[in-house]
Scaffold this motif. Structure first.
Motif, mmCIF file in Angstrom:
data_model
loop_
_atom_site.group_PDB
_atom_site.id
_atom_site.type_symbol
_atom_site.label_atom_id
_atom_site.label_comp_id
_atom_site.label_asym_id
_atom_site.label_seq_id
_atom_site.Cartn_x
_atom_site.Cartn_y
_atom_site.Cartn_z
ATOM 1 N N THR A 188 -78.514 100.993 -36.673
ATOM 2 C CA THR A 188 -78.682 102.380 -36.336
ATOM 3 C C THR A 188 -77.447 102.635 -35.132
ATOM 4 O OG1 THR A 188 -81.241 102.047 -36.293
ATOM 5 C CG2 THR A 188 -80.110 103.707 -34.849
ATOM 6 N N LYS A 189 -76.904 103.760 -35.511
ATOM 7 C CA LYS A 189 -75.933 104.183 -34.272
ATOM 8 C C LYS A 189 -76.254 104.349 -33.031
ATOM 9 C CE LYS A 189 -71.954 105.636 -32.845
ATOM 10 N NZ LYS A 189 -70.745 104.755 -33.030
ATOM 11 N N ARG A 190 -75.881 103.572 -32.089
ATOM 12 C CA ARG A 190 -76.196 103.508 -30.840
ATOM 13 C C ARG A 190 -75.421 104.406 -29.889
ATOM 14 N NH1 ARG A 190 -81.138 102.057 -30.743
ATOM 15 N NH2 ARG A 190 -80.785 101.747 -28.265
ATOM 16 N N ASP A 191 -76.100 105.073 -28.989
ATOM 17 C CA ASP A 191 -75.242 105.858 -28.019
ATOM 18 C C ASP A 191 -74.671 104.812 -27.215
ATOM 19 O OD1 ASP A 191 -76.220 108.327 -29.082
ATOM 20 O OD2 ASP A 191 -78.063 108.236 -27.909
ATOM 21 N N GLN A 192 -73.493 105.417 -26.503
ATOM 22 C CA GLN A 192 -72.804 104.644 -25.462
ATOM 23 C C GLN A 192 -72.652 105.527 -24.249
ATOM 24 O OE1 GLN A 192 -68.983 103.537 -27.399
ATOM 25 N NE2 GLN A 192 -69.898 102.298 -28.920
ATOM 26 N N PHE A 193 -72.771 104.739 -23.341
ATOM 27 C CA PHE A 193 -72.974 105.399 -21.951
ATOM 28 C C PHE A 193 -72.143 104.719 -20.904
ATOM 29 C CE2 PHE A 193 -76.784 106.116 -23.879
ATOM 30 C CZ PHE A 193 -77.121 107.789 -23.605
ATOM 31 N N GLU A 223 -78.129 110.939 -16.851
ATOM 32 C CA GLU A 223 -79.224 111.269 -17.742
ATOM 33 C C GLU A 223 -80.646 110.922 -17.203
ATOM 34 O OE1 GLU A 223 -79.411 112.218 -21.160
ATOM 35 O OE2 GLU A 223 -77.297 112.630 -21.149
ATOM 36 N N GLN A 266 -72.694 108.425 -16.710
ATOM 37 C CA GLN A 266 -73.464 109.157 -17.588
ATOM 38 C C GLN A 266 -74.860 108.763 -17.521
ATOM 39 O OE1 GLN A 266 -71.136 108.365 -20.946
ATOM 40 N NE2 GLN A 266 -69.929 109.941 -20.766
ATOM 41 N N TYR A 267 -75.024 107.396 -17.792
ATOM 42 C CA TYR A 267 -76.475 106.912 -17.919
ATOM 43 C C TYR A 267 -77.446 107.354 -16.683
ATOM 44 C CZ TYR A 267 -80.406 103.669 -18.615
ATOM 45 O OH TYR A 267 -81.678 103.149 -18.852
ATOM 46 N N PHE A 301 -75.064 98.097 -28.580
ATOM 47 C CA PHE A 301 -75.488 98.613 -27.403
ATOM 48 C C PHE A 301 -74.415 98.675 -26.470
ATOM 49 C CE2 PHE A 301 -77.213 99.511 -23.327
ATOM 50 C CZ PHE A 301 -77.628 100.715 -23.398
#
Length: 259
Positions: free
Chosen positions: A144-149, A157, A153-154, A103
């Motif tokens: 699991t492919k994790r989103d990167q922020f 969101e 950006q976080y 992550f």
């Protein structure tokens, strides 16, 4: 096995980490952004974020860490909890827990003030406590492919989430109180009518029986008069049958005994 002390810094598990926040076996994440909920969320300025927010009783806010996770190993998982100091002050964090391997990004959580006192939140406060756990490598089939922020950006969101779906106070108490008051008033009215009816039946059944007899007699006479004037000729047996049918349909066969 826990990763502790300087190893947290040496393995670059957190960006913007400061060794001053390493305490015992944990790292204390600090507040990097405070996103208000409610009317203030609409005027939130990303270029001039809040430095401090006084969280009122039952008020909700989103708190985002200054430090950014950078867990590039599949052999490390982080466990994040709210700092006990804030728990004792009556705050509850809804979205903390496990940070998966691989992550990258800050973490945040909705926090609710369950106390009866105001709780000040300041950027730079040690807010979350994180422990890094070393374990066997996660097999590729379970990754699991994790989103990167990035931090920006976080925050964007989370701000979007707040605008769409979160009330200013926990459970939107103003609406709930109105709905509850309406339900209670309706139930009270029904209970009052039920108790009044039972009281009349139990304590005045004799009078009610007399009234019923009078009404029955009056109805019988009325039926007899109408049929004698406008209807076909009826025998006494016909009239009695009509009256009996009406009584059976409109009166109970037994009255409760008086206590």
């Amino acid at each position: 096995m826990l990763i502790v002390g300087e190893e947290i810094l040496n393995q670059s598990l957190l960006k913007d980490a400061d060794r001053r926040h390493i305490k015992n076996s944990s790292y204390y994440l600090t507040i990097g952004a405070i996103i208000p909920v409610g009317k203030e969320a609409n005027s939130f300025d990303f270029n001039k974020p809040l430095q401090m927010l006084v969280l009122k009783p039952r008020q909700v806010a989103w708190v985002v860490s200054k430090e950014v996770f950078s867990i590039k190993s599949h052999e490390i998982t982080a466990l994040v909890t709210l700092r006990s100091t804030f728990t004792k002050m009556g705050l509850l964090a809804l979205d903390v827990g496990m940070v998966d391997p691989d992550f990258e990004g800050p973490i945040g959580s909705i926090v609710i003030n369950f106390s009866k006192n105001d709780v000040p939140l300041n950027t730079g406060d040690e807010f979350f406590r994180v422990a890094f756990i070393k374990h066997a490598e996660v097999p590729a089939e379970f990754r699991t492919k994790r989103d990167q922020f990035t931090a920006t950006q976080y925050i964007q969101e989370r701000h979007r989430d707040i605008i769409v779906g979160f009330p200013e106070t926990f459970l939107n108490t103003e609406i709930l109180s109105d709905e509850m008051a309406a339900k209670i008033s309706g139930k009270v009215a029904d209970d009052v009518l039920d108790k009044l009816l039972m009281h009349l039946i139990k304590n005045h059944w004799g009078k009610l029986a007399l009234i019923a007899l009078i009404i029955t007699t009056a109805v019988a006479l009325l039926i007899y008069f109408l049929y004698s004037k406008f209807g076909p000729n009826l025998s006494q047996a016909d009239v009695q049958a009509i009256v009996k049918t009406w009584v059976d349909q409109n009166f109970p066969k037994q009255l409760p005994s008086k206590p």
